[in-house]
Design a protein around this motif. Structure first.
Motif, PDB file in Angstrom:
ATOM      1  N   ALA A   5       0.829  -1.205   0.000  1.00  0.00           N
ATOM      2  CA  ALA A   5       0.000   0.000   0.000  1.00  0.00           C
ATOM      3  C   ALA A   5       0.865   1.257   0.000  1.00  0.00           C
ATOM      4  O   ALA A   5       0.523   2.262  -0.633  1.00  0.00           O
ATOM      5  CB  ALA A   5      -0.933  -0.016   1.207  1.00  0.00           C
ATOM      6  N   LEU A   6       1.992   1.210   0.683  1.00  0.00           N
ATOM      7  CA  LEU A   6       2.899   2.353   0.665  1.00  0.00           C
ATOM      8  C   LEU A   6       3.468   2.582  -0.730  1.00  0.00           C
ATOM      9  O   LEU A   6       3.569   3.717  -1.204  1.00  0.00           O
ATOM     10  CB  LEU A   6       4.050   2.134   1.649  1.00  0.00           C
ATOM     11  CG  LEU A   6       3.741   2.262   3.142  1.00  0.00           C
ATOM     12  CD1 LEU A   6       4.974   1.902   3.954  1.00  0.00           C
ATOM     13  CD2 LEU A   6       3.305   3.669   3.480  1.00  0.00           C
ATOM     14  N   LEU A   7       3.848   1.501  -1.380  1.00  0.00           N
ATOM     15  CA  LEU A   7       4.429   1.610  -2.719  1.00  0.00           C
ATOM     16  C   LEU A   7       3.416   2.172  -3.709  1.00  0.00           C
ATOM     17  O   LEU A   7       3.784   2.894  -4.646  1.00  0.00           O
ATOM     18  CB  LEU A   7       4.921   0.234  -3.180  1.00  0.00           C
ATOM     19  CG  LEU A   7       5.694   0.181  -4.483  1.00  0.00           C
ATOM     20  CD1 LEU A   7       6.970   0.998  -4.392  1.00  0.00           C
ATOM     21  CD2 LEU A   7       6.027  -1.264  -4.846  1.00  0.00           C
ATOM     22  N   ARG A  15      10.299   4.221  -4.516  1.00  0.00           N
ATOM     23  CA  ARG A  15      10.735   3.378  -5.633  1.00  0.00           C
ATOM     24  C   ARG A  15      11.321   2.084  -5.077  1.00  0.00           C
ATOM     25  O   ARG A  15      12.233   2.115  -4.241  1.00  0.00           O
ATOM     26  CB  ARG A  15      11.776   4.106  -6.475  1.00  0.00           C
ATOM     27  CG  ARG A  15      12.093   3.383  -7.786  1.00  0.00           C
ATOM     28  CD  ARG A  15      12.980   4.228  -8.691  1.00  0.00           C
ATOM     29  NE  ARG A  15      14.375   4.219  -8.302  1.00  0.00           N
ATOM     30  CZ  ARG A  15      14.989   5.187  -7.646  1.00  0.00           C
ATOM     31  NH1 ARG A  15      14.320   6.272  -7.272  1.00  0.00           N
ATOM     32  NH2 ARG A  15      16.277   5.099  -7.331  1.00  0.00           N
ATOM     33  N   LEU A  16      10.776   0.959  -5.488  1.00  0.00           N
ATOM     34  CA  LEU A  16      11.210  -0.340  -4.964  1.00  0.00           C
ATOM     35  C   LEU A  16      12.527  -0.752  -5.601  1.00  0.00           C
ATOM     36  O   LEU A  16      12.665  -0.796  -6.823  1.00  0.00           O
ATOM     37  CB  LEU A  16      10.134  -1.400  -5.234  1.00  0.00           C
ATOM     38  CG  LEU A  16      10.404  -2.799  -4.658  1.00  0.00           C
ATOM     39  CD1 LEU A  16      10.418  -2.742  -3.134  1.00  0.00           C
ATOM     40  CD2 LEU A  16       9.343  -3.790  -5.144  1.00  0.00           C
ATOM     41  N   LEU A  17      13.520  -1.082  -4.760  1.00  0.00           N
ATOM     42  CA  LEU A  17      14.831  -1.517  -5.241  1.00  0.00           C
ATOM     43  C   LEU A  17      15.072  -2.995  -5.010  1.00  0.00           C
ATOM     44  O   LEU A  17      16.039  -3.557  -5.531  1.00  0.00           O
ATOM     45  CB  LEU A  17      15.936  -0.722  -4.537  1.00  0.00           C
ATOM     46  CG  LEU A  17      15.912   0.793  -4.720  1.00  0.00           C
ATOM     47  CD1 LEU A  17      17.073   1.429  -3.985  1.00  0.00           C
ATOM     48  CD2 LEU A  17      15.954   1.159  -6.202  1.00  0.00           C
ATOM     49  N   GLY A  18      14.218  -3.634  -4.240  1.00  0.00           N
ATOM     50  CA  GLY A  18      14.376  -5.056  -3.988  1.00  0.00           C
ATOM     51  C   GLY A  18      13.376  -5.536  -2.970  1.00  0.00           C
ATOM     52  O   GLY A  18      12.912  -4.783  -2.113  1.00  0.00           O
ATOM     53  N   GLY A  19      13.020  -6.833  -3.042  1.00  0.00           N
ATOM     54  CA  GLY A  19      12.090  -7.416  -2.088  1.00  0.00           C
ATOM     55  C   GLY A  19      10.672  -7.498  -2.595  1.00  0.00           C
ATOM     56  O   GLY A  19       9.726  -7.400  -1.805  1.00  0.00           O
ATOM     57  N   GLU A  20      10.520  -7.701  -3.926  1.00  0.00           N
ATOM     58  CA  GLU A  20       9.168  -7.764  -4.505  1.00  0.00           C
ATOM     59  C   GLU A  20       8.298  -8.833  -3.854  1.00  0.00           C
ATOM     60  O   GLU A  20       7.082  -8.674  -3.734  1.00  0.00           O
ATOM     61  CB  GLU A  20       9.258  -8.043  -6.006  1.00  0.00           C
ATOM     62  CG  GLU A  20       9.918  -6.943  -6.819  1.00  0.00           C
ATOM     63  CD  GLU A  20      11.432  -7.067  -6.865  1.00  0.00           C
ATOM     64  OE1 GLU A  20      12.056  -6.339  -7.655  1.00  0.00           O
ATOM     65  OE2 GLU A  20      11.978  -7.900  -6.107  1.00  0.00           O
ATOM     66  N   ASP A  21       8.920  -9.930  -3.421  1.00  0.00           N
ATOM     67  CA  ASP A  21       8.144 -11.043  -2.851  1.00  0.00           C
ATOM     68  C   ASP A  21       7.733 -10.809  -1.411  1.00  0.00           C
ATOM     69  O   ASP A  21       7.034 -11.644  -0.821  1.00  0.00           O
ATOM     70  CB  ASP A  21       8.962 -12.340  -2.940  1.00  0.00           C
ATOM     71  CG  ASP A  21       9.255 -12.739  -4.372  1.00  0.00           C
ATOM     72  OD1 ASP A  21      10.277 -13.424  -4.589  1.00  0.00           O
ATOM     73  OD2 ASP A  21       8.463 -12.367  -5.270  1.00  0.00           O
ATOM     74  N   LEU A  23       6.285  -7.822  -0.207  1.00  0.00           N
ATOM     75  CA  LEU A  23       5.483  -6.606  -0.100  1.00  0.00           C
ATOM     76  C   LEU A  23       4.196  -6.775   0.696  1.00  0.00           C
ATOM     77  O   LEU A  23       3.506  -5.799   0.970  1.00  0.00           O
ATOM     78  CB  LEU A  23       5.157  -6.062  -1.491  1.00  0.00           C
ATOM     79  CG  LEU A  23       6.351  -5.511  -2.276  1.00  0.00           C
ATOM     80  CD1 LEU A  23       5.902  -5.015  -3.639  1.00  0.00           C
ATOM     81  CD2 LEU A  23       7.026  -4.396  -1.500  1.00  0.00           C
ATOM     82  N   ASP A  24       3.845  -7.993   1.061  1.00  0.00           N
ATOM     83  CA  ASP A  24       2.650  -8.212   1.868  1.00  0.00           C
ATOM     84  C   ASP A  24       2.943  -8.150   3.360  1.00  0.00           C
ATOM     85  O   ASP A  24       2.065  -8.423   4.188  1.00  0.00           O
ATOM     86  CB  ASP A  24       2.002  -9.553   1.524  1.00  0.00           C
ATOM     87  CG  ASP A  24       1.317  -9.513   0.160  1.00  0.00           C
ATOM     88  OD1 ASP A  24       1.305 -10.541  -0.528  1.00  0.00           O
ATOM     89  OD2 ASP A  24       0.808  -8.428  -0.208  1.00  0.00           O
ATOM     90  N   GLY A  75      10.663  -3.218   6.576  1.00  0.00           N
ATOM     91  CA  GLY A  75      11.283  -2.713   5.347  1.00  0.00           C
ATOM     92  C   GLY A  75      12.200  -1.557   5.652  1.00  0.00           C
ATOM     93  O   GLY A  75      12.183  -0.989   6.752  1.00  0.00           O
ATOM     94  N   LEU A  76      13.023  -1.188   4.666  1.00  0.00           N
ATOM     95  CA  LEU A  76      13.982  -0.089   4.805  1.00  0.00           C
ATOM     96  C   LEU A  76      13.762   0.890   3.653  1.00  0.00           C
ATOM     97  O   LEU A  76      13.682   0.482   2.488  1.00  0.00           O
ATOM     98  CB  LEU A  76      15.415  -0.628   4.758  1.00  0.00           C
ATOM     99  CG  LEU A  76      16.543   0.417   4.754  1.00  0.00           C
ATOM    100  CD1 LEU A  76      16.547   1.219   6.044  1.00  0.00           C
ATOM    101  CD2 LEU A  76      17.892  -0.263   4.538  1.00  0.00           C
ATOM    102  N   ALA A  77      13.657   2.175   3.976  1.00  0.00           N
ATOM    103  CA  ALA A  77      13.525   3.222   2.965  1.00  0.00           C
ATOM    104  C   ALA A  77      14.700   4.180   3.113  1.00  0.00           C
ATOM    105  O   ALA A  77      14.880   4.776   4.172  1.00  0.00           O
ATOM    106  CB  ALA A  77      12.203   3.968   3.124  1.00  0.00           C
ATOM    107  N   ALA A  78      15.513   4.304   2.069  1.00  0.00           N
ATOM    108  CA  ALA A  78      16.729   5.116   2.115  1.00  0.00           C
ATOM    109  C   ALA A  78      16.545   6.379   1.288  1.00  0.00           C
ATOM    110  O   ALA A  78      16.092   6.343   0.144  1.00  0.00           O
ATOM    111  CB  ALA A  78      17.925   4.309   1.597  1.00  0.00           C
TER     112      ALA A  78
END
Length: 575
Positions: A5-7, A15-21, A23-24, A75-78
């Motif tokens: 939901a954040l994405l 912007r997602l850089l990794g960890g698509e699997d 996201l739940d 998760g981590l947001a940089a």
């Protein structure tokens, strides 16, 4: 709410850089940090926001991500504002630990993401919280001048009719509503109540009555509902966390209002993390200077490093102030009877560093604008502060050869004054198994004197440690004359003197496991008393006489002579 939901929220621009699997995953909170090890503030389920100030080189990413993953972070947001593109080493580390990684565009403030997460997690069940968060976000996005936690406290007063203050663990007022200060003694008492309650494991908010007024005390830390995760030792954070003191009895509050206050503490925790991050550079500079001093670097090299550090450590003080060194140590359980597992679970150095920073940041103790001059490093189990001392103009001289000329007076730190106002709350936080000891050196006027000042402060701390009490300090004036002289003995003289006296004993101990050095130390500590020394070492007196005789035989000295006792005493102190 979930990471997905954040994405999908365009306003956040993630912007997602990794960890698509992954996201739940559920997000239960948010934390902003640039600490190299933020684990004590984590309980699991957080979205961590970072500006990457902790990263010096590629090798720093793996341990940072490993700590987050171990704490159960969602998760981590940089942020991209500092370094531009997110470094590949951070992307790879997150992939190895299956930690989703997002890039935050430089135009998006962390406060915007914090507001969104807090509002969504709370389900927008408190309109007051939304107003507080929105106002706080708008003012904080412009930087420190935006108002800080005072904004939140003002809105608590105007919207909910609640008077509140943010206090440090020593009771120092960090922020207050409407410019109404909380009297210093009241703040110290409330901090003591709070620390005592935390040490006993009571659930927040904690209730305290001071001077007939009831207060509710909320811990300020990014760990959810006010409880440390079970895997963390409470002693690691109890002496560094802020608290929110509200002039009200929260015992009969509905759940919605309690949730509102918990959300407010999270917002204030963001400001706390920002201030901690601002100290990162000063800590790093202090660590570099300390390492130079401890390794015996030439004074010219130390002076050069201090000149480089001057804009950070010496704002407004010029380039050549006097210095003092303050050494602090926090011990749990005591040297003779440590608490079970204490040495394995609590790192004393970081705890002492946080405490020493707090003690020295108080303007009433360290002078005005001291916040901008705090530089504390930690090595092993002790923390070391390099304190530049401002000189203030004294009254004009009216006699003597320099009559009519102003004189500068040095504003030096005094050991007792450092602890006068903080002894009560810190004693409550240390409870029955902790001790804080502190030593203060005399002022020195040049880098050449820093090594001697460090030794002096350490000796003073040992003097404090010999006293009774949970919180003790000693200053340079309490040291014996030989202690003042030892730090200034040249290194080559030290080595030659100690080698001549002690090397034969060390060699013998190494070959025979005879413990002659410990025996010598105990014999001198007992003033040459055979009975007391034998009792301390749990030896028969004849065994002690045999060991002392062996010491005399190996060294050619006579321990019945005062001169030889003194030589051994000095050699042990300099070794």
């Amino acid at each position: 709410m979930r990471l997905r939901a954040l994405l999908e929220t365009d306003a956040l621009g993630l912007r997602l850089l990794g960890g698509e699997d992954e996201l739940d995953r559920s997000v239960r909170g948010v934390m902003t940090t640039d600490l190299r090890d933020p684990s004590r503030y984590l309980s699991g389920g957080e979205l961590v926001l970072t500006g990457l100030a902790w990263r010096r080189d590629a090798s720093d990413s793996e341990p940072f991500v490993r700590i987050l993953a171990g704490a159960g972070v969602t998760g981590l947001a940089a942020g991209e504002a500092e370094l531009g593109d997110i470094p590949d080493d951070l992307v790879e580390a997150c992939a190895r630990h299956r930690l989703p990684l997002f890039a935050v565009h430089e135009t998006v403030a962390f406060a915007t993401i914090t507001e969104h997460v807090v509002r969504q997690v709370s389900g927008e069940r408190a309109g007051d919280l939304a107003a507080v968060v929105d106002r706080h976000r708008r003012l904080m996005t412009s930087g420190p001048a935006g108002g800080g936690p005072e904004v939140v406290l003002d809105l608590l007063g105007s919207d909910l009719d609640l008077r509140a203050w943010v206090l440090s663990p020593t009771g120092r007022q960090v922020a207050g509503a409407g410019g109404t200060p909380l009297p210093g003694p009241v703040g110290a008492t409330l901090a003591g109540h709070h620390l005592a309650a935390v040490r006993t494991g009571r659930r927040a908010p904690h209730r305290a009555v001071v001077g007939g007024t009831t207060y509710s005390l909320f811990p300020i830390r990014n760990t959810g509902r006010g409880a440390l995760p079970a895997s963390r030792d409470v002693r690691e954070s109890v002496l560094s966390d802020w608290l929110l003191a509200v002039e009200a009895d929260a015992g009969d509050w509905p759940a919605a209002r309690l949730d509102l206050l918990q959300g407010v503490t999270q917002l204030i925790a963001v400001e706390r993390d920002r201030r901690d991050a601002a100290r990162t550079v000063r800590r790093r500079l202090a660590q570099e200077v300390l390492e130079l001093v401890q390794t015996g670097a030439p004074p010219a090299e130390i002076a050069a490093r201090l000149r480089v550090a001057a804009p950070v450590l010496l704002p407004g003080l010029g380039t050549a102030p006097h210095w003092q060194v303050v050494v602090a140590r926090v011990e749990w359980g005591g040297a003779d009877d440590p608490a079970p597992g204490a040495a394995d679970t609590v790192a004393g150095g970081p705890v002492a560093q946080a405490l020493l920073e707090e003690i020295l940041v108080d303007p009433a103790v360290a002078g005005p604008d001291s916040t901008d001059r705090i530089a504390v490093a930690h090595t092993g189990e002790e923390a070391v502060a390099l304190v530049p001392l401002p000189a203030v103009a004294a009254p004009v001289r009216d006699d003597g050869p320099e009559a009519g000329a102003p004189a500068d007076e040095l504003v030096a730190l005094h050991a007792d004054a450092l602890l006068d106002t903080v002894r009560e709350p810190l004693s409550a936080g240390l409870a029955d198994d902790g001790r804080l000891t502190l030593g203060v050196s005399a002022p020195v006027h040049s880098p050449e004197g820093l090594r001697g000042a460090l030794e002096e402060a350490r000796h003073a701390r040992r003097v404090a440690a010999a006293r009774e009490g949970r919180v003790c300090a000693a200053g340079h004036h309490e040291l014996a004359s030989h202690v003042l002289l030892l730090p200034f003995v040249p290194d080559d003289v030290r080595r030659a003197f100690t080698a001549r006296l002690l090397d034969p004993l060390r060699d013998y101990d190494r070959r025979h496991r005879a413990e002659l050095i410990p025996t010598l130390e105990a014999f001198l500590d007992c003033d040459g008393s055979w009975t007391r020394c034998a009792s301390r070492l749990h030896l028969h007196v004849n065994t002690l006489r045999y060991r002392v005789g062996r010491i005399e035989q190996l060294t050619g000295r006579d321990l019945s002579r005062l001169e030889d006792k003194l030589d051994f005493f000095l050699a042990l102190r300099m070794s």
